[in-house]
Write a protein that holds these residues in place. Sequence first.
Motif, PDB file in Angstrom:
ATOM      1  N   ASP A 139       0.862  -1.159  -0.023  1.00  0.00           N
ATOM      2  CA  ASP A 139      -0.119   0.059   0.014  1.00  0.00           C
ATOM      3  C   ASP A 139       0.793   1.313   0.025  1.00  0.00           C
ATOM      4  O   ASP A 139       0.437   2.263  -0.703  1.00  0.00           O
ATOM      5  CB  ASP A 139      -0.875  -0.056   1.131  1.00  0.00           C
ATOM      6  N   CYS A 140       1.964   1.172   0.463  1.00  0.00           N
ATOM      7  CA  CYS A 140       2.793   2.489   0.687  1.00  0.00           C
ATOM      8  C   CYS A 140       4.096   2.467  -0.173  1.00  0.00           C
ATOM      9  O   CYS A 140       4.780   3.275  -0.438  1.00  0.00           O
ATOM     10  CB  CYS A 140       3.064   2.954   2.056  1.00  0.00           C
ATOM     11  N   ARG A 141       4.177   1.187  -0.543  1.00  0.00           N
ATOM     12  CA  ARG A 141       5.631   0.683  -1.391  1.00  0.00           C
ATOM     13  C   ARG A 141       6.921   0.806  -0.554  1.00  0.00           C
ATOM     14  O   ARG A 141       8.089   0.700  -1.222  1.00  0.00           O
ATOM     15  CB  ARG A 141       5.671   1.508  -2.726  1.00  0.00           C
ATOM     16  N   LEU A 142       6.867   1.159   0.571  1.00  0.00           N
ATOM     17  CA  LEU A 142       8.170   1.117   1.239  1.00  0.00           C
ATOM     18  C   LEU A 142       8.488  -0.084   1.923  1.00  0.00           C
ATOM     19  O   LEU A 142       7.536  -0.996   2.117  1.00  0.00           O
ATOM     20  CB  LEU A 142       8.040   2.399   2.602  1.00  0.00           C
ATOM     21  N   VAL A 143       9.660  -0.379   2.346  1.00  0.00           N
ATOM     22  CA  VAL A 143      10.006  -1.643   2.829  1.00  0.00           C
ATOM     23  C   VAL A 143       9.380  -1.798   4.119  1.00  0.00           C
ATOM     24  O   VAL A 143       8.992  -0.804   4.773  1.00  0.00           O
ATOM     25  CB  VAL A 143      11.691  -1.766   3.155  1.00  0.00           C
ATOM     26  N   VAL A 144       8.828  -2.871   4.506  1.00  0.00           N
ATOM     27  CA  VAL A 144       7.836  -3.071   5.525  1.00  0.00           C
ATOM     28  C   VAL A 144       8.540  -2.599   6.983  1.00  0.00           C
ATOM     29  O   VAL A 144       7.471  -1.939   7.782  1.00  0.00           O
ATOM     30  CB  VAL A 144       7.631  -4.769   5.634  1.00  0.00           C
ATOM     31  N   SER A 145       9.620  -2.363   7.067  1.00  0.00           N
ATOM     32  CA  SER A 145      10.136  -1.989   8.380  1.00  0.00           C
ATOM     33  C   SER A 145       9.900  -0.456   8.717  1.00  0.00           C
ATOM     34  O   SER A 145       9.833  -0.165   9.661  1.00  0.00           O
ATOM     35  CB  SER A 145      11.571  -2.271   8.813  1.00  0.00           C
ATOM     36  N   HIS A 146       9.865   0.053   7.515  1.00  0.00           N
ATOM     37  CA  HIS A 146       9.475   1.523   7.347  1.00  0.00           C
ATOM     38  C   HIS A 146       8.235   1.952   6.741  1.00  0.00           C
ATOM     39  O   HIS A 146       7.920   3.107   6.428  1.00  0.00           O
ATOM     40  CB  HIS A 146      10.640   2.248   6.477  1.00  0.00           C
ATOM     41  N   CYS A 147       7.316   0.799   6.794  1.00  0.00           N
ATOM     42  CA  CYS A 147       5.827   1.341   6.471  1.00  0.00           C
ATOM     43  C   CYS A 147       5.444   2.442   6.987  1.00  0.00           C
ATOM     44  O   CYS A 147       5.445   2.785   8.190  1.00  0.00           O
ATOM     45  CB  CYS A 147       5.153  -0.028   6.813  1.00  0.00           C
ATOM     46  N   VAL A 148       4.611   3.384   6.368  1.00  0.00           N
ATOM     47  CA  VAL A 148       4.019   4.528   6.736  1.00  0.00           C
ATOM     48  C   VAL A 148       2.450   4.768   6.633  1.00  0.00           C
ATOM     49  O   VAL A 148       2.053   5.574   6.855  1.00  0.00           O
ATOM     50  CB  VAL A 148       4.639   5.730   5.799  1.00  0.00           C
ATOM     51  N   CYS A 149       1.783   3.671   6.424  1.00  0.00           N
ATOM     52  CA  CYS A 149       0.629   3.624   6.146  1.00  0.00           C
ATOM     53  C   CYS A 149      -0.500   3.977   7.476  1.00  0.00           C
ATOM     54  O   CYS A 149      -1.060   4.614   7.230  1.00  0.00           O
ATOM     55  CB  CYS A 149      -0.176   2.076   5.761  1.00  0.00           C
ATOM     56  N   ALA A 150       0.107   3.689   8.605  1.00  0.00           N
ATOM     57  CA  ALA A 150      -0.594   4.275   9.767  1.00  0.00           C
ATOM     58  C   ALA A 150      -0.576   5.764   9.949  1.00  0.00           C
ATOM     59  O   ALA A 150      -1.452   6.185  10.530  1.00  0.00           O
ATOM     60  CB  ALA A 150       0.079   3.558  11.015  1.00  0.00           C
ATOM     61  N   LEU A 151       0.093   6.384   9.256  1.00  0.00           N
ATOM     62  CA  LEU A 151       0.108   7.897   9.324  1.00  0.00           C
ATOM     63  C   LEU A 151      -0.611   8.617   8.101  1.00  0.00           C
ATOM     64  O   LEU A 151      -0.597   9.800   8.183  1.00  0.00           O
ATOM     65  CB  LEU A 151       1.753   8.595   9.389  1.00  0.00           C
ATOM     66  N   GLN A 152      -1.065   7.752   7.239  1.00  0.00           N
ATOM     67  CA  GLN A 152      -1.771   8.551   6.269  1.00  0.00           C
ATOM     68  C   GLN A 152      -2.734   9.487   6.404  1.00  0.00           C
ATOM     69  O   GLN A 152      -3.805   9.210   7.159  1.00  0.00           O
ATOM     70  CB  GLN A 152      -2.225   7.650   5.161  1.00  0.00           C
ATOM     71  N   PRO A 153      -2.755  10.752   5.907  1.00  0.00           N
ATOM     72  CA  PRO A 153      -3.673  11.832   6.260  1.00  0.00           C
ATOM     73  C   PRO A 153      -4.960  11.494   5.259  1.00  0.00           C
ATOM     74  O   PRO A 153      -4.758  10.912   4.390  1.00  0.00           O
ATOM     75  CB  PRO A 153      -3.147  12.866   5.849  1.00  0.00           C
ATOM     76  N   HIS A 154      -6.278  11.986   5.885  1.00  0.00           N
ATOM     77  CA  HIS A 154      -7.497  11.813   5.252  1.00  0.00           C
ATOM     78  C   HIS A 154      -8.220  13.199   5.160  1.00  0.00           C
ATOM     79  O   HIS A 154      -9.191  13.404   5.782  1.00  0.00           O
ATOM     80  CB  HIS A 154      -8.315  10.863   5.810  1.00  0.00           C
ATOM     81  N   PRO A 155      -7.666  14.196   4.717  1.00  0.00           N
ATOM     82  CA  PRO A 155      -8.450  15.473   4.602  1.00  0.00           C
ATOM     83  C   PRO A 155      -9.694  15.266   3.430  1.00  0.00           C
ATOM     84  O   PRO A 155      -9.582  14.425   2.654  1.00  0.00           O
ATOM     85  CB  PRO A 155      -7.433  16.343   4.138  1.00  0.00           C
ATOM     86  N   THR A 156     -10.486  16.135   3.867  1.00  0.00           N
ATOM     87  CA  THR A 156     -11.637  16.366   2.910  1.00  0.00           C
ATOM     88  C   THR A 156     -11.335  17.257   1.727  1.00  0.00           C
ATOM     89  O   THR A 156     -10.624  18.274   1.989  1.00  0.00           O
ATOM     90  CB  THR A 156     -12.834  17.017   3.603  1.00  0.00           C
ATOM     91  N   THR A 157     -11.547  16.812   0.564  1.00  0.00           N
ATOM     92  CA  THR A 157     -11.136  17.772  -0.546  1.00  0.00           C
ATOM     93  C   THR A 157     -12.438  17.733  -1.660  1.00  0.00           C
ATOM     94  O   THR A 157     -13.065  16.915  -1.573  1.00  0.00           O
ATOM     95  CB  THR A 157     -10.021  16.996  -1.429  1.00  0.00           C
ATOM     96  N   ARG A 158     -12.427  18.947  -2.263  1.00  0.00           N
ATOM     97  CA  ARG A 158     -13.541  19.175  -3.264  1.00  0.00           C
ATOM     98  C   ARG A 158     -12.693  19.063  -4.559  1.00  0.00           C
ATOM     99  O   ARG A 158     -13.474  18.691  -5.484  1.00  0.00           O
ATOM    100  CB  ARG A 158     -14.053  20.630  -2.935  1.00  0.00           C
ATOM    101  N   ALA A 159     -11.748  19.559  -4.863  1.00  0.00           N
ATOM    102  CA  ALA A 159     -10.891  19.432  -6.082  1.00  0.00           C
ATOM    103  C   ALA A 159     -10.591  17.924  -6.481  1.00  0.00           C
ATOM    104  O   ALA A 159     -10.526  16.983  -5.657  1.00  0.00           O
ATOM    105  CB  ALA A 159      -9.632  20.361  -6.064  1.00  0.00           C
ATOM    106  N   GLY A 160     -10.442  17.797  -7.787  1.00  0.00           N
ATOM    107  CA  GLY A 160     -10.178  16.496  -8.107  1.00  0.00           C
ATOM    108  C   GLY A 160      -8.553  16.409  -8.995  1.00  0.00           C
ATOM    109  O   GLY A 160      -8.051  17.699  -9.335  1.00  0.00           O
ATOM    110  N   MET A 161      -8.114  15.344  -9.013  1.00  0.00           N
ATOM    111  CA  MET A 161      -6.569  15.339  -9.530  1.00  0.00           C
ATOM    112  C   MET A 161      -6.763  14.320 -10.787  1.00  0.00           C
ATOM    113  O   MET A 161      -7.300  13.208 -10.482  1.00  0.00           O
ATOM    114  CB  MET A 161      -5.528  14.975  -8.540  1.00  0.00           C
ATOM    115  N   CYS A 162      -6.324  14.316 -11.919  1.00  0.00           N
ATOM    116  CA  CYS A 162      -6.291  13.642 -13.066  1.00  0.00           C
ATOM    117  C   CYS A 162      -4.705  13.558 -13.304  1.00  0.00           C
ATOM    118  O   CYS A 162      -4.128  14.478 -13.794  1.00  0.00           O
ATOM    119  CB  CYS A 162      -6.966  14.133 -14.231  1.00  0.00           C
TER     120      CYS A 162
END
Length: 262
Positions: free
Chosen positions: A44-67
């Motif tokens: 999910d984060c592509r980092l080596v498992v010992s350095h996984c960052v998934c638990a810190l992922q932010p979840h802001p609310t956004t109106r804009a989209g990205m393509c």
Amino acid sequence: MTFVTCPPPATDPHHAVHRLRTSRLAASAKPFVARGSGGGRCADCRLVVSHCVCALQPHPTTRAGMCLVMGDIEALKPSNTGWLVADVVTDTWAFGWSRTAVDPGLLALLADPQWQPVLVFPGEFVPPERVVTTLPPSGPGGRRPLFVLLDGTWSEARKMFRKSPYLDHLPVLSLHPDEVSNYRLRRSARESHFCTSEVAALCLALAGETHAADSLAAWLDVFTTHYLSAKRSVVLDRESEAHQRLRALGALNPEPRPTPAA
């Protein structure tokens, strides 16, 4: 090249770049092996498992989209920052680029009346009449900004810009940030070159989504810290300034963002 159209973000637990990576791997004639992946990487984060960052992922609310229109192997690279954009911005789409074909899903997205697409690219390479530096106002119920980002090396991005006639009708948003890039995962010949997630953060700020912009910038800093710690075999400081800033931003928006309707 065979295209697999990424469905809207609400239909899959994995985001658009994750799905593009999966389809790109499935179409590859030989496996893609990233350097330093011998110890195993988090899916999910592509980092080596010992350095996984998934638990810190932010979840802001956004109106804009990205393509994201991505170079051939961008989605496969652990250092790709378009992935970080899709982590943070709920409505993100990702399409592989080809000189000879265009994904019909991309054309459908650009024609969707709920979105107001703008292509983000340096104005110095564009006829002046096509360049904009601000977003047109959009009141309640109006069209939402959709930022089209060319995700690849600088030479790849210029090629995509020149050889994508289906983007020629879009206004070109030219950004003029006051600061230089802080990107440290790949080398660039010019300080004025920003990585994809930095550009996306600037776009969010321009759209008035300051909290999301700050969250994406902090997410890039924390990801970079983890990535370089693993790459250089140095001790990871989980109480660094970047970690503290990301946690503080998360505290401002602690609830998971709502899942948009399918």
